[in-house]
Design a protein around this motif. Sequence first.
Motif, PDB file in Angstrom:
ATOM      1  N   UNK A 149       0.788  -1.228   0.000  1.00  0.00           N
ATOM      2  CA  UNK A 149       0.000   0.000   0.000  1.00  0.00           C
ATOM      3  C   UNK A 149       0.816   1.271   0.000  1.00  0.00           C
ATOM      4  N   UNK A 150       2.117   1.188  -0.200  1.00  0.00           N
ATOM      5  CA  UNK A 150       3.009   2.352  -0.078  1.00  0.00           C
ATOM      6  C   UNK A 150       3.678   2.709  -1.406  1.00  0.00           C
ATOM      7  N   UNK A 151       4.256   1.753  -2.058  1.00  0.00           N
ATOM      8  CA  UNK A 151       5.015   2.013  -3.265  1.00  0.00           C
ATOM      9  C   UNK A 151       4.100   2.076  -4.491  1.00  0.00           C
ATOM     10  N   UNK A 166       2.163  10.211  -4.901  1.00  0.00           N
ATOM     11  CA  UNK A 166       2.003  11.351  -5.807  1.00  0.00           C
ATOM     12  C   UNK A 166       1.747  12.630  -5.026  1.00  0.00           C
ATOM     13  N   UNK A 167       0.993  12.523  -3.932  1.00  0.00           N
ATOM     14  CA  UNK A 167       0.621  13.687  -3.132  1.00  0.00           C
ATOM     15  C   UNK A 167       1.670  14.017  -2.081  1.00  0.00           C
ATOM     16  N   UNK A 168       2.269  13.006  -1.464  1.00  0.00           N
ATOM     17  CA  UNK A 168       3.164  13.209  -0.324  1.00  0.00           C
ATOM     18  C   UNK A 168       4.637  13.034  -0.653  1.00  0.00           C
ATOM     19  N   UNK A 169       4.957  12.353  -1.745  1.00  0.00           N
ATOM     20  CA  UNK A 169       6.349  12.045  -2.031  1.00  0.00           C
ATOM     21  C   UNK A 169       6.905  11.094  -0.987  1.00  0.00           C
ATOM     22  N   UNK A 170       8.200  11.196  -0.737  1.00  0.00           N
ATOM     23  CA  UNK A 170       8.843  10.366   0.281  1.00  0.00           C
ATOM     24  C   UNK A 170       9.750  11.247   1.138  1.00  0.00           C
ATOM     25  N   UNK A 171      10.015  10.830   2.379  1.00  0.00           N
ATOM     26  CA  UNK A 171      10.863  11.640   3.261  1.00  0.00           C
ATOM     27  C   UNK A 171      12.271  11.815   2.698  1.00  0.00           C
ATOM     28  N   UNK A 172      12.829  12.970   2.974  1.00  0.00           N
ATOM     29  CA  UNK A 172      14.236  13.274   2.679  1.00  0.00           C
ATOM     30  C   UNK A 172      14.553  13.243   1.175  1.00  0.00           C
ATOM     31  N   UNK A 173      13.539  13.430   0.336  1.00  0.00           N
ATOM     32  CA  UNK A 173      13.789  13.526  -1.101  1.00  0.00           C
ATOM     33  C   UNK A 173      13.963  15.007  -1.423  1.00  0.00           C
ATOM     34  N   UNK A 213      14.460   4.605  -5.487  1.00  0.00           N
ATOM     35  CA  UNK A 213      14.655   5.823  -4.699  1.00  0.00           C
ATOM     36  C   UNK A 213      13.523   6.068  -3.711  1.00  0.00           C
ATOM     37  N   UNK A 214      12.394   5.479  -3.929  1.00  0.00           N
ATOM     38  CA  UNK A 214      11.282   5.593  -2.976  1.00  0.00           C
ATOM     39  C   UNK A 214      11.661   5.007  -1.625  1.00  0.00           C
ATOM     40  N   UNK A 215      12.476   3.983  -1.613  1.00  0.00           N
ATOM     41  CA  UNK A 215      12.798   3.265  -0.375  1.00  0.00           C
ATOM     42  C   UNK A 215      14.136   3.650   0.224  1.00  0.00           C
ATOM     43  N   UNK A 216      15.036   4.249  -0.519  1.00  0.00           N
ATOM     44  CA  UNK A 216      16.329   4.639   0.053  1.00  0.00           C
ATOM     45  C   UNK A 216      17.294   5.092  -1.013  1.00  0.00           C
ATOM     46  N   UNK A 217      18.220   5.994  -0.627  1.00  0.00           N
ATOM     47  CA  UNK A 217      19.168   6.542  -1.586  1.00  0.00           C
ATOM     48  C   UNK A 217      20.534   5.854  -1.537  1.00  0.00           C
ATOM     49  N   UNK A 218      20.904   5.279  -0.397  1.00  0.00           N
ATOM     50  CA  UNK A 218      22.145   4.517  -0.269  1.00  0.00           C
ATOM     51  C   UNK A 218      23.373   5.303  -0.723  1.00  0.00           C
ATOM     52  N   UNK A 242      15.513  -3.156   1.213  1.00  0.00           N
ATOM     53  CA  UNK A 242      14.786  -2.112   1.930  1.00  0.00           C
ATOM     54  C   UNK A 242      13.339  -2.535   2.128  1.00  0.00           C
ATOM     55  N   UNK A 243      12.811  -2.239   3.303  1.00  0.00           N
ATOM     56  CA  UNK A 243      11.412  -2.525   3.580  1.00  0.00           C
ATOM     57  C   UNK A 243      10.569  -1.284   3.317  1.00  0.00           C
ATOM     58  N   UNK A 244       9.355  -1.497   2.857  1.00  0.00           N
ATOM     59  CA  UNK A 244       8.432  -0.384   2.663  1.00  0.00           C
ATOM     60  C   UNK A 244       7.928   0.105   4.006  1.00  0.00           C
ATOM     61  N   UNK A 245       7.762   1.406   4.188  1.00  0.00           N
ATOM     62  CA  UNK A 245       7.150   1.927   5.420  1.00  0.00           C
ATOM     63  C   UNK A 245       5.736   1.394   5.599  1.00  0.00           C
TER      64      UNK A 245
END
Length: 253
Positions: A149-151, A166-173, A213-218, A242-245
């Motif tokens: 339900x996240x990605x 689409x509305x919230x994006x992802x943290x730290x992007x 990139x949704x799950x991590x930038x590494x 990486x796990x989905x939030x």
Amino acid sequence: MPLRGTAVPTALALALVAGCAPPPSSGDNVVAAAPRRPAVAPASKVPVQKISYPATGSGTYAAAPKEFAGPRSGGEVLRYRVLVEQEINGIAVGEFAETVRSTLADPRGWTAGGDRSFRRVGRGAQADFTIYLVTPGTRDDLCQDDANGYTSCRNGEAVVINVARWVKGVPRYAPGLETYRQYVINHEVGHRLGYGHQLCPGKGEPAPVMQQQTLGMHGCKPHSWPYRDDELYTGAAGQYNDSAPPREGAAQP
């Protein structure tokens, strides 16, 4: 008419118009007229609609109309359809479709190699793939994966964009929502074109568009385009563990 099942938003600018006239003559014995207030057109009273959506929609869609068949860069023409789930309020299907169109047509995008172009078709027309904007629950129905339900995802001919991202994006992007939206379109369409996930090529380098990139930038920097300096930009094949939030629910206005 809404499109059901497998068939495959909005701020208005408020213009204030002010009158402008030349100043009076400055000659002798001329008395300046009293200043007049410029005429101002009344502001529109149309409210700005906020975005809302349920946790799961009905699977009924509004379809974007076909686009004008203008010049293309050559190569294979891939026809795609754009559908927006009916219960998503505040994102017009035309608004979403235009973001998709401009992203796919960008010279840094998937057409840069000259071997393909994209054309949006309308309701009922034959399409090579469909780009959906859907609620988190419908995302799970269409993706048929781990149901996080996240990605967003690509499943067969379905390119599925989760409205929550689409509305919230992802943290730290850091570049912000517009860049993230370009990324998620290019990433999922990239899967439809046959590209798999890729790894960050090095700390401080731009991330390949096929990195998750949704799950991590590494260590990589956010980057939303397949091409850089007219060359396809890639990393080594692979993906991170990486796990989905946690799953997100409805968004209220």
